[in-house]
Write a protein that holds these residues in place. Structure first.
Motif, mmCIF file in Angstrom:
data_model
loop_
_atom_site.group_PDB
_atom_site.id
_atom_site.type_symbol
_atom_site.label_atom_id
_atom_site.label_comp_id
_atom_site.label_asym_id
_atom_site.label_seq_id
_atom_site.Cartn_x
_atom_site.Cartn_y
_atom_site.Cartn_z
ATOM 1 N N GLN A 169 12.288 -0.670 -8.896
ATOM 2 C CA GLN A 169 11.008 -1.356 -8.986
ATOM 3 C C GLN A 169 11.193 -2.828 -8.661
ATOM 4 O OE1 GLN A 169 8.723 -0.100 -12.370
ATOM 5 N NE2 GLN A 169 7.656 -2.056 -12.489
ATOM 6 N N GLU A 178 10.477 3.318 0.682
ATOM 7 C CA GLU A 178 9.124 3.877 0.644
ATOM 8 C C GLU A 178 8.377 3.231 -0.519
ATOM 9 O OE1 GLU A 178 6.990 8.249 0.109
ATOM 10 O OE2 GLU A 178 9.170 8.110 0.164
ATOM 11 N N ILE A 179 7.143 2.815 -0.287
ATOM 12 C CA ILE A 179 6.307 2.244 -1.341
ATOM 13 C C ILE A 179 5.592 3.391 -2.042
ATOM 14 C CG2 ILE A 179 4.337 0.751 -1.844
ATOM 15 C CD1 ILE A 179 5.154 -0.927 0.626
ATOM 16 N N LEU A 180 5.823 3.535 -3.363
ATOM 17 C CA LEU A 180 5.297 4.670 -4.112
ATOM 18 C C LEU A 180 3.988 4.386 -4.851
ATOM 19 C CD1 LEU A 180 8.714 5.962 -5.510
ATOM 20 C CD2 LEU A 180 7.478 6.735 -3.463
ATOM 21 N N ASN A 181 3.657 3.121 -5.080
ATOM 22 C CA ASN A 181 2.371 2.777 -5.702
ATOM 23 C C ASN A 181 1.864 1.468 -5.098
ATOM 24 O OD1 ASN A 181 4.519 1.411 -7.390
ATOM 25 N ND2 ASN A 181 2.695 0.514 -8.324
ATOM 26 N N SER A 182 0.577 1.319 -5.086
ATOM 27 C CA SER A 182 -0.029 0.121 -4.501
ATOM 28 C C SER A 182 -0.084 -1.012 -5.522
ATOM 29 C CB SER A 182 -1.444 0.431 -4.006
ATOM 30 O OG SER A 182 -1.401 1.390 -2.975
ATOM 31 N N HIS A 194 8.085 1.439 5.380
ATOM 32 C CA HIS A 194 7.097 0.772 4.536
ATOM 33 C C HIS A 194 7.495 -0.660 4.221
ATOM 34 C CE1 HIS A 194 5.629 4.860 2.723
ATOM 35 N NE2 HIS A 194 5.470 4.795 4.035
ATOM 36 N N ASN A 207 0.838 -1.190 0.000
ATOM 37 C CA ASN A 207 0.000 0.000 0.000
ATOM 38 C C ASN A 207 0.875 1.242 0.000
ATOM 39 O OD1 ASN A 207 -2.585 -1.362 0.189
ATOM 40 N ND2 ASN A 207 -1.961 -1.943 2.247
ATOM 41 N N ALA A 208 0.721 2.069 -1.058
ATOM 42 C CA ALA A 208 1.515 3.287 -1.204
ATOM 43 C C ALA A 208 1.390 4.162 0.035
ATOM 44 C CB ALA A 208 1.073 4.061 -2.437
ATOM 45 N N GLY A 209 2.536 4.632 0.512
ATOM 46 C CA GLY A 209 2.558 5.546 1.648
ATOM 47 C C GLY A 209 2.292 4.901 2.990
ATOM 48 N N ILE A 256 5.810 -2.851 -8.289
ATOM 49 C CA ILE A 256 5.842 -1.866 -7.211
ATOM 50 C C ILE A 256 7.066 -0.962 -7.341
ATOM 51 C CG2 ILE A 256 5.833 -1.511 -4.710
ATOM 52 C CD1 ILE A 256 3.303 -2.894 -5.854
ATOM 53 N N GLU A 257 6.816 0.343 -7.411
ATOM 54 C CA GLU A 257 7.903 1.314 -7.460
ATOM 55 C C GLU A 257 8.280 1.701 -6.033
ATOM 56 O OE1 GLU A 257 9.206 5.465 -9.641
ATOM 57 O OE2 GLU A 257 7.240 4.590 -10.067
#
Length: 148
Positions: free
Chosen positions: A89, A129-133, A37, A10-12, A93-94
């Motif tokens: 990536q 840090e997770i940048l996209n879900s 994250h 989950n992003a953020g 997931i980025e």
């Protein structure tokens, strides 16, 4: 720690169900707050640390015992460490490498193996840090920089 074949990122926030995404991790209340994250360690780093421990006739660690979320094959500990400050990536997931994970005393305390900190110095992985879900799965490919 529990090994799973897939995990929702989950992003953020972090990995669904992870102690830090839930705010219940041992260091969740540490100030200033850190991005926790996802944590990633190189399997080669675990192998090197275990070689060091074996030479000293001490017990070794497997991936889950390091308390990192992801254990990656095909990358050295140094190459992984170099991703701090970089976007990369994993599968779809980025991620943004935020800092090195210093070997902490938590695994040593929980398992009664005090040499963890020495064995994993410089090879304890990174936080990102997770940048996209999306969903991470065992076998997802790592893409660094301009790799196609």
């Amino acid at each position: 720690m529990l090994s799973v074949s897939t995990a929702k990122a989950n992003a953020g926030i972090g990995l669904e169900g992870d102690r830090y995404a839930l705010g219940t991790g041992a260091y969740s209340a540490v100030k200033p707050a850190k991005v926790r994250h996802i944590s990633i360690i190189a399997l080669s780093g675990i192998e090197t640390a275990n070689d060091w421990l074996t030479a000293g006739d001490e017990p070794t660690f497997d991936g889950p015992e390091t308390r990192r979320n992801i254990a990656l094959a095909g990358i050295t500990a140094s190459e992984l460490n170099a991703l701090v400050g970089q976007r990369f990536q994993l599968g779809s997931i980025e991620l943004l490498g935020t800092e090195l994970c210093t070997p902490c005393e938590r695994p040593a305390q929980l398992l009664g193996r005090p040499s963890f900190m020495e064995a994993f110095e410089g090879r304890s992985g990174i936080r990102a840090e997770i940048l996209n879900s999306g969903v991470l799965a065992v076998g997802d490919k790592l893409f660094i920089g301009n790799e196609e």
